[in-house]
Each structure stands twice: as C-alpha cells, then as structure tokens.
Design an enzyme around this catalytic site. Structure first.
Site, PDB file in Angstrom:
ATOM      1  N   ASP A 107       0.867  -1.179   0.000  1.00  0.00           N
ATOM      2  CA  ASP A 107       0.000   0.000   0.000  1.00  0.00           C
ATOM      3  C   ASP A 107       0.903   1.228   0.000  1.00  0.00           C
ATOM      4  OD1 ASP A 107      -2.283   1.647   0.355  1.00  0.00           O
ATOM      5  OD2 ASP A 107      -3.243   0.068   1.533  1.00  0.00           O
TER       6      ASP A 107
ATOM      7  N   ASP B 209      -2.841   4.703  -2.481  1.00  0.00           N
ATOM      8  CA  ASP B 209      -3.857   5.354  -1.664  1.00  0.00           C
ATOM      9  C   ASP B 209      -4.216   6.742  -2.219  1.00  0.00           C
ATOM     10  OD1 ASP B 209      -5.198   5.105   1.061  1.00  0.00           O
ATOM     11  OD2 ASP B 209      -4.192   7.037   1.310  1.00  0.00           O
TER      12      ASP B 209
ATOM     13  N   GLU C  41      -6.228   4.161  -6.098  1.00  0.00           N
ATOM     14  CA  GLU C  41      -7.530   4.439  -5.475  1.00  0.00           C
ATOM     15  C   GLU C  41      -8.001   5.803  -5.972  1.00  0.00           C
ATOM     16  OE1 GLU C  41      -9.577   4.744  -1.035  1.00  0.00           O
ATOM     17  OE2 GLU C  41      -7.609   5.624  -1.414  1.00  0.00           O
TER      18      GLU C  41
ATOM     19  N   HIS D 125     -11.277  -2.346   3.354  1.00  0.00           N
ATOM     20  CA  HIS D 125     -11.234  -1.975   4.782  1.00  0.00           C
ATOM     21  C   HIS D 125     -11.977  -0.667   5.074  1.00  0.00           C
ATOM     22  CE1 HIS D 125      -8.240   0.323   2.740  1.00  0.00           C
ATOM     23  NE2 HIS D 125      -8.108   1.110   3.796  1.00  0.00           N
ATOM     24  N   ASP D 126     -12.465   0.007   4.034  1.00  0.00           N
ATOM     25  CA  ASP D 126     -13.214   1.257   4.225  1.00  0.00           C
ATOM     26  C   ASP D 126     -14.709   1.062   4.024  1.00  0.00           C
ATOM     27  OD1 ASP D 126     -10.853   2.755   4.553  1.00  0.00           O
ATOM     28  OD2 ASP D 126     -10.653   3.091   2.402  1.00  0.00           O
TER      29      ASP D 126
HETATM   30  C1  NOJ Z   1      -7.927   5.696   1.780  1.00  0.00           C
HETATM   31  C2  NOJ Z   1      -7.696   4.538   2.687  1.00  0.00           C
HETATM   32  O1  NOJ Z   1      -8.225   3.381   2.102  1.00  0.00           O
HETATM   33  C3  NOJ Z   1      -8.312   4.908   4.013  1.00  0.00           C
HETATM   34  O2  NOJ Z   1      -8.367   3.821   4.895  1.00  0.00           O
HETATM   35  C4  NOJ Z   1      -7.533   6.051   4.587  1.00  0.00           C
HETATM   36  O3  NOJ Z   1      -8.165   6.507   5.770  1.00  0.00           O
HETATM   37  C5  NOJ Z   1      -7.446   7.218   3.610  1.00  0.00           C
HETATM   38  N1  NOJ Z   1      -7.180   6.814   2.267  1.00  0.00           N
HETATM   39  C6  NOJ Z   1      -6.352   8.164   4.012  1.00  0.00           C
HETATM   40  O4  NOJ Z   1      -5.095   7.571   3.817  1.00  0.00           O
END
Ligand code: NOJ
Length: 540
Positions: free
Chosen positions: A97, A199, A241, A315-316
């Site tokens: 990541d 990210d 992302e 995970h989000d």
């Molecule tokens: C996206 C990540 O998937 C998330 O978990 C994170 O809080 C934010 N970016 C900030 O890095």
C-alpha cells in the site's frame, strides 16, 4: 501484450485484524505468514497488504512516519522479507500500500518542516498564512470532518491535511518530494514485491488554493514520471484508489500506452446507496437497475481500452452481505450470488479478508464501541449540528469502517483464533457459526465458491477476456449478462433479491459452470429462480 495481473485474483489483508502471533491483540506479519497456506488453498495470486510501515496509528497505518521501516506491533523488516519470500514460494505476490498523498505528522520530514519557514523540508508540505481575520486560508474540508487546515503555533501558518490533522498533505509540486517518493518505491521494488496499491492517488495533483483536490492538472504528468522512475517495464501491478474516476478518467490512468497504472479502483457502484450529492452517511436503498447500469457502463467502456478492477469490499466499506445481500435469512446464498455476479465480469477481482467466508457487519449500540477516526469525527460533527444520535449510529452501523475491520474469524476458539490476548477491536460474536474452520469442513461453503471462481478465471480465457453484454430481463431485479469469446458464450443469471422470481432461458445450455443451489438442473424455457439464486451456463 498481456500481463499476469489481468488473469489474477487479489486478496486484501488488513494486517491489524488478520492474525496475531504474539498475543498482543494486534495482527502481525508472522501471523500473515502462518496463514499463507490457507490463502494458497483459496488460490489467490497476490496479496494487497494494507500499510505495515512505521506509524503512530492515528488512521491505522495510513499515517506513515517511516516508509522504510515496519510498525512495531507488526514485526520487523526481517519478517517482511520473510513474507515476500514465503509468498514467492506459493506464487503469491505482495502488493504494498503506497500512501503518499500525505505522511504522518510524526514523519521526520514534517517534524523538520514545521520548525521554521526556511527549514529545508518546509516545502515538502503545503503551508499558508491565516486570512485577514486570522481564519484558515479557505474553506476546504477534511474527509474526516472539519477544516482541512490546521494552525501550527511555531510559525504562525496553517498546513493542509485532507484527512486527519495528523496526516499532513505532501506537496507534490516540489520535485524533491516526488523523487523521495520514487526512491522509496524503488527500495520496495528491490525487495521483490509484486506492485503497489496507491492510496487516494487522484489527490496528488491538488491545487488547494484553487480548491481543486481530485484530478488536478498535473496528476497524470506525475504518474507518468513515477512510472518511468520506478515500476515501468518491470511487470509489476499497480492499482490507484480514485474516488472520482469516470470511465474516461480511468482510461487515462490505465491505457497501457500512457505509461501510468495497471488499473484503478473506481467507486461509482459503491455510491449507489447514498443520496445524490450528499455524503456516504446519508443512506438510500440500492436500486438494482442502477447497479446494472453502472456495471454495464464500466464493463463496456473499458472493454478494449484500459482495465477494470472488481470489488465489493475493502477496509473502508461495510461487509457486502450486510449491505446488499441478506445477512439474516440468506447469508450463504446471497454471499455466493454476489461473488458469482462480480467474479464472472471482466477485470481483476479483489477479495477482502473474511469475504470468502461470508463475514458480516458488527452493529454497535454506542459510539464508545467505535474505533474508527472517520466515524468518531463524523459523530461529533453531526451531533454538534443537531442530528439525532440514533440516526448517526444508524449511519455508522450501515457504513462505518469498523464493520470491515473486526478480527478475522478463524475457528471456534476464544477470539475466533485471532489472538490469545485481548483483541484491539471486538470480535464478532457470530464467529461460532462463521469461521474458516467451519468453511473448510463444509464442501458447500462460500469458501469453495470463491475457490472455484478463482479457478474458473485461471482456466478459462472467456472469464478474463470475454466481451460483456447485459441481458434484458422481465424482472428488473434479475441481473443477467453474457460473456463471449471466440465463438464461446457463457450466460450469468443472478436473482438479486430475497424472493423467488423467474427468468426466460432462450437457449439450451450445454452445461452448468457454477451454481449456488446445488441440486437444481436446468433446461431451456422458464427458470424458476430461488431467492438470491445464481447460475452460470455454457451456452456455446
Ligand atoms: C484511503 C484509505 O483506504 C483509508 O483507509 C484512509 O483513511 C485514507 N485513504 C487516508 O489515507
């Protein structure tokens, strides 16, 4: 030219919640190594490893204080090297990541930068004077609620943080920042990793004073520069992302001749249960026709240019069975339907830990049970703005990130076999029914559906390369599509609802490839579909 990642299935590990090896209640690298045989059995090709770098954990590792060191709770660099090597032995690549839109405020660069306006690291970050009234320079907001600007006493200026105030944004306009990032990436590439998940990469071209955050003017220049300075020509996989990507934008990132990324995560489907123009906490019911439209758009528009990623979970995001399946009466059936619907599409599928055994959300009754910074900040913010507590908790239970972060459920023992200590986040009490041991012992479990879907992708070029065509259905909640390649034709039929319905099968199937109601046989004519039934036919 084809690449390994076009045929691959990626499994996301959230290390904090995967497997603890030393009883401190926090997952770690040795724990992941001990579970590689399980992942090999599932059949995946790569692991996307959520951040394992040194971090004070304001945002569970997405706030990095040293990119070339490992978080104390997770182990050592020797453990990391061992994970990469043990992965190789099993043909599993490690995708790191890459969190480079921001660092932690405890990163040496920021510790230096905040000291004085003429510090050599000052321009690694974004600083601005207060406005005439002494307020933040503008009204840019943080994703985690409140202003995106934080005042720093030492120098009397504000710094930018699009996430928490402990995640100051890097200034990508500074060439030194970009090259420091590329050097760090090469450090990891030299270790033999399989690539990077990037990210919030769409934010690095930001122009905060013009209030541009995503898709800034220099974004693609930076990515091309990064490509040439790091992974270009090395057969690595990269996935960005990108919350704001449209198909046009996704092609900019992923058309091979542009020398940027392999693919991006786009979130259009994921926004379908939030009210238009509101944020993720403002809920609305999912419309299946809308979901069909979005998937069809992406499947079609990226069919010959660029590449899709396929995912329900990470995970989000909340657990998909609780979100769009049915975690009460049809957990396994709806889980299999969702898996089949996604994994028969064109693109690279991602499985989030626990998805393959049908883990579900963990509802909380009070904010004291919540760990996630995003949910807590939103709770306080909305409470101050007069929202009812029950409504805020309803949103957290539906969408909160802790839902995905409860520990992995391995077996029937205490704490689901995740730890012998006290888990950092509550284990879902349903581990007595939902766990890996149970899944492996039951030949009809969700695990084996995922295993078969992965195998189907590895063995059948039609799954990897076939064209996608949506099928018109009498019941709008039946989602059906064809895949076609070189005279071969498969038909995917899924009943996306908790009630029976029917579907007109207009051609005699040659065979059934996969199904979630095992004892059924099928013929041309009207099919009576059970709740959440899913079946894939070979037509030609
Ligand atoms: C996206 C990540 O998937 C998330 O978990 C994170 O809080 C934010 N970016 C900030 O890095």
């Amino acid at each position: 030219m084809t690449s390994w990642w076009q045929k691959a299935v990626v499994y996301q590990v959230y290390p904090r919640s995967f497997q603890d090896s030393d009883g401190d209640g926090i997952g770690d690298l040795k724990g992941i190594i001990s579970r590689l045989d399980y992942l090999e059995k599932l059949g995946i090709d790569a692991i996307w490893l959520s951040p394992v770098y040194k971090s004070p954990n304001d945002d569970n590792g997405y706030d990095i204080s040293d990119y070339e060191d490992i978080m104390d709770e997770f182990g050592t660099m020797a453990d990391m090297d061992e994970l990469i090597a043990e992965g190789h032995k099993r043909n599993i690549k490690i995708i790191m990541d890459l969190v480079v839109n921001h660092t932690s405020d405890e990163h040496a660069w920021f510790v230096e930068a905040k000291q004085s306006k003429d510090n050599p690291y000052r321009d690694y970050y974004v600083w601005a004077d207060p406005d005439a009234e002494g307020n933040p320079p503008n009204d840019l907001g943080s994703t985690f609620s409140g202003s995106a600007w934080e005042y720093s006493e030492l120098t009397g200026q504000y710094y930018l943080h699009l996430f928490s105030k402990k995640q100051p944004d890097l200034n990508w306009e500074n060439e030194k920042v970009r090259h420091a990032v590329y050097d760090m990436m090469n450090f990891w590439i030299d270790k033999g990793i399989g690539g990077f998940r990037m990210d919030v990469i769409d934010l690095v071209g930001k122009k905060p004073f013009e209030k541009i955050t995503g898709n800034g003017p220099k974004l693609h220049d930076y990515l091309q520069e990064m490509h040439h300075a790091t992974f270009g020509g090395k057969d690595l996989m990269t996935v960005g992302e990108t919350w704001g990507a449209t198909p046009e934008i996704a092609k900019l990132y992923s058309k091979p001749e542009r020398d940027e990324l392999s693919m991006v995560f786009q979130f259009e489907h994921s926004g379908l249960d939030q009210q238009p123009w509101k944020d993720k906490w403002d809920l609305q019911d999912l419309s299946i026709p809308a979901l069909k439209e979005v998937f069809t758009k992406w499947q079609t528009e990226l069919s010959s240019e660029g590449w899709n990623s396929l995912f329900w979970n990470n995970h989000d995001l909340p657990r998909i069975i609780s979100r769009w399946g049915n975690d009460k009466d049809y957990r396994v059936e709806s889980g299999k339907m969702l898996a089949i619907l996604l994994h028969q599409q064109k693109g690279t599928p991602y499985i989030y830990q626990g998805e393959e055994i049908g883990m579900v959300n963990y509802p909380v009754e009070s904010i004291d049970e919540v760990d996630d910074i995003e949910s807590i900040n939103m709770y306080n913010d909305r409470l101050a703005r007069g929202y009812a507590k029950e409504d805020i908790l309803k949103s957290i239970n539906a969408k909160g990130r802790d839902n995905a972060r409860t520990p992995m459920q391995w077996d029937y023992s205490e704490n689901a076999g995740f730890t012998t200590g006290t888990p950092w986040l509550h284990v879902n009490p349903n581990y007595h029914e939902i766990n890996v041991k149970q899944a492996l012992e039951d030949s009809n479990s969700l695990f084996y559906t995922y295993q078969k879907l992965i195998q189907l992708r590895h063995d059948n070029p039609i799954v990897v390369w076939g064209d996608f065509t949506l099928v018109d259905t009498a019941d709008e909640n039946v989602f059906a599509y064809y895949r076609e390649l070189d005279g071969q034709k498969w038909l995917v039929v899924t009943n996306f609802q908790a009630k029976k319905t029917s579907f007109e099968l207009t051609e005699e199937p040659k065979s059934t490839i996969i199904q979630n109601y095992n004892d059924k046989t099928y013929q041309k004519g009207q099919l009576d579909l059970e709740p959440y039934e899913a079946v894939v036919f070979e037509i030609k």
